[in-house]
Design a protein around this motif. Structure first.
Motif, mmCIF file in Angstrom:
data_model
loop_
_atom_site.group_PDB
_atom_site.id
_atom_site.type_symbol
_atom_site.label_atom_id
_atom_site.label_comp_id
_atom_site.label_asym_id
_atom_site.label_seq_id
_atom_site.Cartn_x
_atom_site.Cartn_y
_atom_site.Cartn_z
ATOM 1 N N CYS A 69 -0.557 71.414 1.155
ATOM 2 C CA CYS A 69 0.355 71.051 2.247
ATOM 3 C C CYS A 69 -0.244 70.017 3.208
ATOM 4 O O CYS A 69 0.472 69.163 3.708
ATOM 5 C CB CYS A 69 0.747 72.292 3.046
ATOM 6 S SG CYS A 69 1.781 73.435 2.116
ATOM 7 N N HIS A 70 -1.541 70.135 3.510
ATOM 8 C CA HIS A 70 -2.149 69.225 4.500
ATOM 9 C C HIS A 70 -3.082 68.227 3.818
ATOM 10 O O HIS A 70 -4.137 68.625 3.312
ATOM 11 C CB HIS A 70 -3.002 69.989 5.512
ATOM 12 C CG HIS A 70 -2.246 70.993 6.330
ATOM 13 N ND1 HIS A 70 -1.543 70.651 7.457
ATOM 14 C CD2 HIS A 70 -2.103 72.327 6.197
ATOM 15 C CE1 HIS A 70 -1.007 71.743 7.980
ATOM 16 N NE2 HIS A 70 -1.325 72.768 7.230
ATOM 17 N N LYS A 94 -7.905 67.956 18.948
ATOM 18 C CA LYS A 94 -7.882 69.126 19.821
ATOM 19 C C LYS A 94 -9.068 69.132 20.775
ATOM 20 O O LYS A 94 -9.141 69.958 21.673
ATOM 21 C CB LYS A 94 -7.889 70.411 18.980
ATOM 22 C CG LYS A 94 -6.587 70.654 18.254
ATOM 23 C CD LYS A 94 -5.501 71.054 19.230
ATOM 24 C CE LYS A 94 -4.159 71.122 18.535
ATOM 25 N NZ LYS A 94 -3.063 71.339 19.488
ATOM 26 N N PHE A 118 -0.198 79.651 18.231
ATOM 27 C CA PHE A 118 0.869 78.684 17.957
ATOM 28 C C PHE A 118 2.134 79.504 17.734
ATOM 29 O O PHE A 118 2.436 79.894 16.621
ATOM 30 C CB PHE A 118 0.505 77.905 16.702
ATOM 31 C CG PHE A 118 1.343 76.688 16.439
ATOM 32 C CD1 PHE A 118 2.715 76.692 16.608
ATOM 33 C CD2 PHE A 118 0.744 75.508 15.993
ATOM 34 C CE1 PHE A 118 3.477 75.575 16.347
ATOM 35 C CE2 PHE A 118 1.506 74.377 15.728
ATOM 36 C CZ PHE A 118 2.874 74.427 15.903
ATOM 37 N N MET A 178 4.114 77.655 9.555
ATOM 38 C CA MET A 178 3.214 77.836 8.409
ATOM 39 C C MET A 178 3.089 79.306 8.016
ATOM 40 O O MET A 178 2.916 80.147 8.878
ATOM 41 C CB MET A 178 1.833 77.268 8.795
ATOM 42 C CG MET A 178 0.759 77.528 7.782
ATOM 43 S SD MET A 178 -0.762 76.632 8.234
ATOM 44 C CE MET A 178 -1.989 77.794 7.667
HETATM 45 C C1 HEC Z 1 2.586 76.116 2.313
HETATM 46 C C2 HEC Z 1 2.180 74.987 3.107
HETATM 47 C C3 HEC Z 1 0.948 75.129 3.970
HETATM 48 C C4 HEC Z 1 -0.318 75.469 3.587
HETATM 49 C C5 HEC Z 1 -0.807 75.815 2.184
HETATM 50 C C6 HEC Z 1 -1.135 75.380 4.783
HETATM 51 N N1 HEC Z 1 -0.368 75.013 5.850
HETATM 52 FE FE1 HEC Z 1 -1.047 74.661 7.734
HETATM 53 N N2 HEC Z 1 0.853 74.208 8.326
HETATM 54 C C7 HEC Z 1 1.959 74.160 7.488
HETATM 55 C C8 HEC Z 1 3.111 73.770 8.278
HETATM 56 C C9 HEC Z 1 4.513 73.605 7.735
HETATM 57 C C10 HEC Z 1 2.643 73.567 9.597
HETATM 58 C C11 HEC Z 1 3.468 73.117 10.807
HETATM 59 C C12 HEC Z 1 3.892 74.334 11.568
HETATM 60 C C13 HEC Z 1 4.756 74.032 12.778
HETATM 61 O O1 HEC Z 1 4.656 72.942 13.362
HETATM 62 O O2 HEC Z 1 5.523 74.951 13.123
HETATM 63 C C14 HEC Z 1 1.226 73.865 9.594
HETATM 64 C C15 HEC Z 1 0.415 73.817 10.716
HETATM 65 C C16 HEC Z 1 -0.951 73.966 10.701
HETATM 66 C C17 HEC Z 1 -1.805 73.801 11.850
HETATM 67 C C18 HEC Z 1 -1.342 73.524 13.261
HETATM 68 C C19 HEC Z 1 -1.035 72.088 13.392
HETATM 69 C C20 HEC Z 1 -0.593 71.701 14.781
HETATM 70 O O3 HEC Z 1 0.453 71.037 14.863
HETATM 71 O O4 HEC Z 1 -1.299 71.974 15.750
HETATM 72 C C21 HEC Z 1 -3.084 73.993 11.431
HETATM 73 C C22 HEC Z 1 -4.336 73.920 12.265
HETATM 74 C C23 HEC Z 1 -3.028 74.278 10.012
HETATM 75 N N3 HEC Z 1 -1.724 74.254 9.604
HETATM 76 C C24 HEC Z 1 -4.142 74.544 9.238
HETATM 77 C C25 HEC Z 1 -4.074 74.936 7.910
HETATM 78 C C26 HEC Z 1 -5.225 75.319 7.125
HETATM 79 C C27 HEC Z 1 -6.673 75.309 7.613
HETATM 80 C C28 HEC Z 1 -4.768 75.661 5.893
HETATM 81 C C29 HEC Z 1 -5.561 76.200 4.731
HETATM 82 C C30 HEC Z 1 -6.223 77.458 4.964
HETATM 83 C C31 HEC Z 1 -3.316 75.464 5.900
HETATM 84 N N4 HEC Z 1 -2.938 75.024 7.137
HETATM 85 C C32 HEC Z 1 -2.499 75.668 4.806
HETATM 86 C C33 HEC Z 1 1.985 74.436 6.142
HETATM 87 C C34 HEC Z 1 0.912 74.831 5.390
#
Ligand code: HEC
Length: 256
Positions: A52-53, A117, A145, A150
């Motif tokens: 995703c990221h 951040k 958050f 997520m």
């Molecule tokens: C299935 C998809 C997915 C996976 C896999 C995923 N994320 Fe995310 N993540 C998201 C989404 C969608 C958002 C945005 C959430 C929102 O803005 O409401 C997010 C938001 C975040 C944010 C906050 C970003 C902000 O805007 O401040 C962080 C930090 C983050 N993810 C870290 C991680 C980390 C570290 C991992 C691995 C352990 C991970 N994510 C795995 C989908 C994913």
């Protein structure tokens, strides 16, 4: 006029405050010399987050060289698509518009996240702040958050944390009742995992630490080099100052 600007300022400071985190951050001290931690963080990132990221400002090759991971190991175990080469940027093929439909928000690129951040504490706390919330689409929410889109992707490792309530949860933990009074210690909600994860709380802490350490490295891969050079630059300036001072004294001698 003064009143209007005062109101504007007040509103602005309120919105800045609103953007601040809601709970105190947990302290995390990165260690860029701990290559084993950085390697574990990179592995967890590629397996659990990259889908995703993206890390679109960083290349696999640089990561491999800096972290001491042999290129063939990266190619074999951390790169999952045949078109990606060792020199490629760390990208994914997620379409941001579909992600928006699925999660309500597009997952941001995380290359510069810890710098954005201003502290690695934020993401470390974030990873340790998911908790069960049946009202949310994925059954989880995040203390740091609120109403995050997520899912808790490390659920298999950590298990499902629940807010500890003064009104005791039912013995089997299956109650869906919201907490009447949360237990808060030092400004932080108490969370308790349900034991369904494959890791102990200490092991999960290590995963969160390693991931954060890795993202701290990625935000500025040249940090250690910069700091090392900085010392030489300061030493040189101190040394150079002596000569500049003596030369200056020599030139101005006759004016006195
Ligand atoms: C299935 C998809 C997915 C996976 C896999 C995923 N994320 Fe995310 N993540 C998201 C989404 C969608 C958002 C945005 C959430 C929102 O803005 O409401 C997010 C938001 C975040 C944010 C906050 C970003 C902000 O805007 O401040 C962080 C930090 C983050 N993810 C870290 C991680 C980390 C570290 C991992 C691995 C352990 C991970 N994510 C795995 C989908 C994913």
């Amino acid at each position: 006029m003064k009143l209007v600007s005062a109101c504007l300022l007040f509103g602005l400071s309120l919105s800045v405050m609103a953007a601040e985190s809601t709970i105190p951050l947990l302290n995390m001290t990165p260690d860029l010399d701990d290559k084993a931690s950085l390697q574990r963080g990179a592995k967890t990132y590629m397996n659990y987050c990259l889908g995703c990221h993206s890390l679109q400002y960083q290349r696999y090759e640089r990561t491999a060289n800096d972290l001491g991971i042999p290129h063939d190991l990266i190619l074999e175990h951390l790169i999952f698509d045949p078109d990606t080469r060792i020199g490629s940027l760390i990208e994914n093929s997620l379409s941001l518009s579909s992600a928006k439909t699925w999660f309500g928000a597009a997952p941001p690129d995380l290359t510069l996240y810890t710098s954005l951040k201003g502290t690695p504490d934020y993401i470390y706390t974030y990873l340790k702040s998911f908790y069960a919330d049946p009202a949310r689409p994925f059954g989880v929410n995040n203390l740091l958050f609120e109403n995050v889109g997520m899912p808790h992707v490390l659920l298999d490792l950590q298990g499902l944390p629940r807010k500890v309530c003064k009104t005791k949860l039912e013995a089997d933990g299956s109650t869906q009742e919201p907490c009447e009074t949360d237990v808060i210690v030092d400004g932080r909600y108490m969370l308790e995992v349900d034991g369904s994860g494959s890791m102990s709380p200490d092991e999960y802490d290590r995963v969160a630490y390693d991931l954060t350490n890795f993202l701290y490295y990625v935000a500025e891969p040249t940090r250690q080099e910069r700091e090392r050079l900085g010392v030489y630059v300061l030493l040189f300036l101190a040394f150079f100052f002596v000569f500049t001072y003596l030369l200056g004294r020599e030139y101005t001698k006759e004016f006195h």
